[in-house]
Design a protein around this motif. Structure first.
Motif, PDB file in Angstrom:
ATOM      1  N   ILE A  48       0.850  -1.198   0.000  1.00 16.71           N
ATOM      2  CA  ILE A  48       0.000   0.000   0.000  1.00 16.71           C
ATOM      3  C   ILE A  48       0.880   1.241   0.000  1.00 16.71           C
ATOM      4  O   ILE A  48       1.853   1.329   0.752  1.00 16.71           O
ATOM      5  N   LEU A  49       0.530   2.207  -0.831  1.00 16.61           N
ATOM      6  CA  LEU A  49       1.178   3.518  -0.831  1.00 16.61           C
ATOM      7  C   LEU A  49       0.137   4.542  -0.420  1.00 16.61           C
ATOM      8  O   LEU A  49      -0.881   4.716  -1.084  1.00 16.61           O
ATOM      9  N   ASP A  50       0.401   5.217   0.698  1.00 11.14           N
ATOM     10  CA  ASP A  50      -0.536   6.207   1.254  1.00 11.14           C
ATOM     11  C   ASP A  50       0.050   7.599   1.031  1.00 11.14           C
ATOM     12  O   ASP A  50       0.995   8.005   1.715  1.00 11.14           O
ATOM     13  N   GLY A 103      -0.896   9.003   9.483  1.00 13.12           N
ATOM     14  CA  GLY A 103      -0.808   7.594   9.098  1.00 13.12           C
ATOM     15  C   GLY A 103      -2.142   6.889   9.188  1.00 13.12           C
ATOM     16  O   GLY A 103      -2.223   5.664   9.011  1.00 13.12           O
ATOM     17  N   ALA A 104      -3.218   7.632   9.405  1.00 13.51           N
ATOM     18  CA  ALA A 104      -4.518   7.047   9.742  1.00 13.51           C
ATOM     19  C   ALA A 104      -4.976   5.973   8.762  1.00 13.51           C
ATOM     20  O   ALA A 104      -5.333   4.856   9.167  1.00 13.51           O
ATOM     21  N   ILE A 105      -4.979   6.291   7.471  1.00 10.76           N
ATOM     22  CA  ILE A 105      -5.530   5.357   6.486  1.00 10.76           C
ATOM     23  C   ILE A 105      -4.676   4.101   6.405  1.00 10.76           C
ATOM     24  O   ILE A 105      -5.177   2.971   6.506  1.00 10.76           O
ATOM     25  N   ALA A 106      -3.378   4.293   6.233  1.00  7.48           N
ATOM     26  CA  ALA A 106      -2.483   3.140   6.112  1.00  7.48           C
ATOM     27  C   ALA A 106      -2.517   2.279   7.366  1.00  7.48           C
ATOM     28  O   ALA A 106      -2.596   1.043   7.285  1.00  7.48           O
ATOM     29  N   THR A 117       1.510  -4.414   3.983  1.00 12.06           N
ATOM     30  CA  THR A 117       2.576  -3.481   4.337  1.00 12.06           C
ATOM     31  C   THR A 117       2.255  -2.143   3.684  1.00 12.06           C
ATOM     32  O   THR A 117       1.504  -2.083   2.702  1.00 12.06           O
ATOM     33  N   ALA A 118       2.823  -1.061   4.224  1.00  7.89           N
ATOM     34  CA  ALA A 118       2.493   0.257   3.681  1.00  7.89           C
ATOM     35  C   ALA A 118       3.670   1.205   3.796  1.00  7.89           C
ATOM     36  O   ALA A 118       4.496   1.110   4.704  1.00  7.89           O
ATOM     37  N   ILE A 119       3.714   2.143   2.840  1.00  9.38           N
ATOM     38  CA  ILE A 119       4.620   3.280   2.903  1.00  9.38           C
ATOM     39  C   ILE A 119       3.755   4.530   2.977  1.00  9.38           C
ATOM     40  O   ILE A 119       2.868   4.734   2.150  1.00  9.38           O
ATOM     41  N   GLY A 120       4.009   5.355   3.978  1.00  9.74           N
ATOM     42  CA  GLY A 120       3.296   6.613   4.122  1.00  9.74           C
ATOM     43  C   GLY A 120       4.154   7.747   3.592  1.00  9.74           C
ATOM     44  O   GLY A 120       5.272   7.964   4.064  1.00  9.74           O
ATOM     45  N   VAL A 121       3.640   8.462   2.614  1.00 11.90           N
ATOM     46  CA  VAL A 121       4.369   9.556   1.959  1.00 11.90           C
ATOM     47  C   VAL A 121       3.811  10.889   2.443  1.00 11.90           C
ATOM     48  O   VAL A 121       2.598  11.077   2.502  1.00 11.90           O
ATOM     49  N   LEU A 159       8.207   8.019   3.961  1.00 14.66           N
ATOM     50  CA  LEU A 159       9.043   8.589   2.910  1.00 14.66           C
ATOM     51  C   LEU A 159       8.690  10.055   2.742  1.00 14.66           C
ATOM     52  O   LEU A 159       7.525  10.387   2.510  1.00 14.66           O
ATOM     53  N   ARG A 160       9.683  10.916   2.876  1.00 13.09           N
ATOM     54  CA  ARG A 160       9.453  12.343   2.636  1.00 13.09           C
ATOM     55  C   ARG A 160       9.560  12.591   1.140  1.00 13.09           C
ATOM     56  O   ARG A 160      10.616  12.419   0.524  1.00 13.09           O
TER      57      ARG A 160
END
Length: 292
Positions: A126-128, A134-137, A148-152, A178-179
């Motif tokens: 998942i890419l958020d 981070g709520a959705i992820a 698994t997820a990456i929060g951008v 990830l910034r």
């Protein structure tokens, strides 16, 4: 500020309700209870069963300060420092939106797909985008242990908050941050790309509720002149990060269904679902890449 004298829990609650009602707070009883419970370490059951329970002076002082902030218009959850979302307690910070119940529609829309992919492939990536707290992820990870997820996010403050929330929820092993300015530094492919982007028209920001306009971060609200700029970016760039059987879901403003749908259709996506929030408003659109 001098420390206040201890007070009985029941009278403290009554005083708090009266004070917030006088300040024209929308739901003074609820906000008074949330503030008193949080700073006194009590709960509703205790207030009902033991209203004469003594609350010590330091807690009374903290409650007094919190009530003053609420009476001046600061949202209650900003004062508490957290908000519940999809059954999870999430910490807030100055550069994160408060996750709101409408956004739970986005989680509801994606969960069947995430579960199906995880069951079929043993995992779901998942890419958020614009992860904020981070709520959705984190809600998706909590519901689907194989995901698994990456929060951008472009905000370092938001990313620190999201990481802290993941750690507090025991999800940090499956969540990375990830910034990045949208897809600028993103790599790899994902089964799901999800976003609750800024979608308020720039000229409408000043008309928002005070609690939103004055306390939510502007760049998490402002979607440009017509409120659609983030959707154009997502639709134009997402395809190279999606696999062959992947999906993309976005939250929208309740009047934007047709415009957002057209942006994605023009970019080669096919509609795969539309969902309304609990108020009956259009809230989430889901798309898949069309067959070449």
């Amino acid at each position: 500020m001098a420390e206040r004298r201890p007070e009985a829990l029941g009278s403290l609650l009554r005083e708090a309700r009266t004070r917030l009602a006088a300040a024209a707070v929308e739901d003074p009883a609820l906000d008074a209870r949330l503030i008193v419970e949080h700073f006194s370490g009590t709960n509703l059951t205790q207030a009902m069963a033991d209203p004469d329970r003594t609350v010590d002076g330091s807690a009374v002082t903290a409650i007094d300060a919190a009530l003053s902030r609420r009476a001046r218009g600061e949202p209650v959850h900003r004062i508490l420092g957290y908000r519940e979302f999809y059954g999870l307690r999430l910490s807030l910070s100055p550069e994160t939106l408060e996750p709101r119940p409408d956004t739970e529609t986005l989680v509801d829309a994606l969960l069947p797909f995430v579960r199906a992919v995880a069951a079929r492939e043993g995992g779901c990536r998942i890419l958020d985008l614009g992860t904020g707290t981070g709520a959705i992820a984190l809600a998706l990870l909590n519901a689907v242990p194989a995901a698994t997820a990456i929060g951008v996010d472009i905000s370092t403050d938001a990313l620190e908050t999201a990481r802290r929330n993941a750690d507090q929820l025991g999800l940090s092993g499956r969540f990375a941050t990830l910034r990045s300015d949208w897809f600028e530094k993103v790599s790899g492919r994902y089964h799901v790309i999800v976003a609750n982007p800024p979608y308020i028209r720039s000229q409408d920001i000043r008309n928002l509720q005070d609690e939103v306009r004055d306390f939510d971060p502007l760049r998490a609200l402002d979607g440009g002149e017509d409120g659609l700029d983030p959707y154009r970016i997502i639709a134009a760039e997402a395809a190279r990060f999606l696999g062959s059987e992947s999906t993309i879901a976005v939250e929208i403003g309740h009047t934007q269904r047709d415009e957002v749908g057209e942006i994605f259709r023009a970019a080669g996506y096919e509609p795969a679902g539309a969902f309304r929030d609990l108020g009956g408003n259009d809230r989430v659109l889901v798309f898949q890449l069309g067959k070449p």
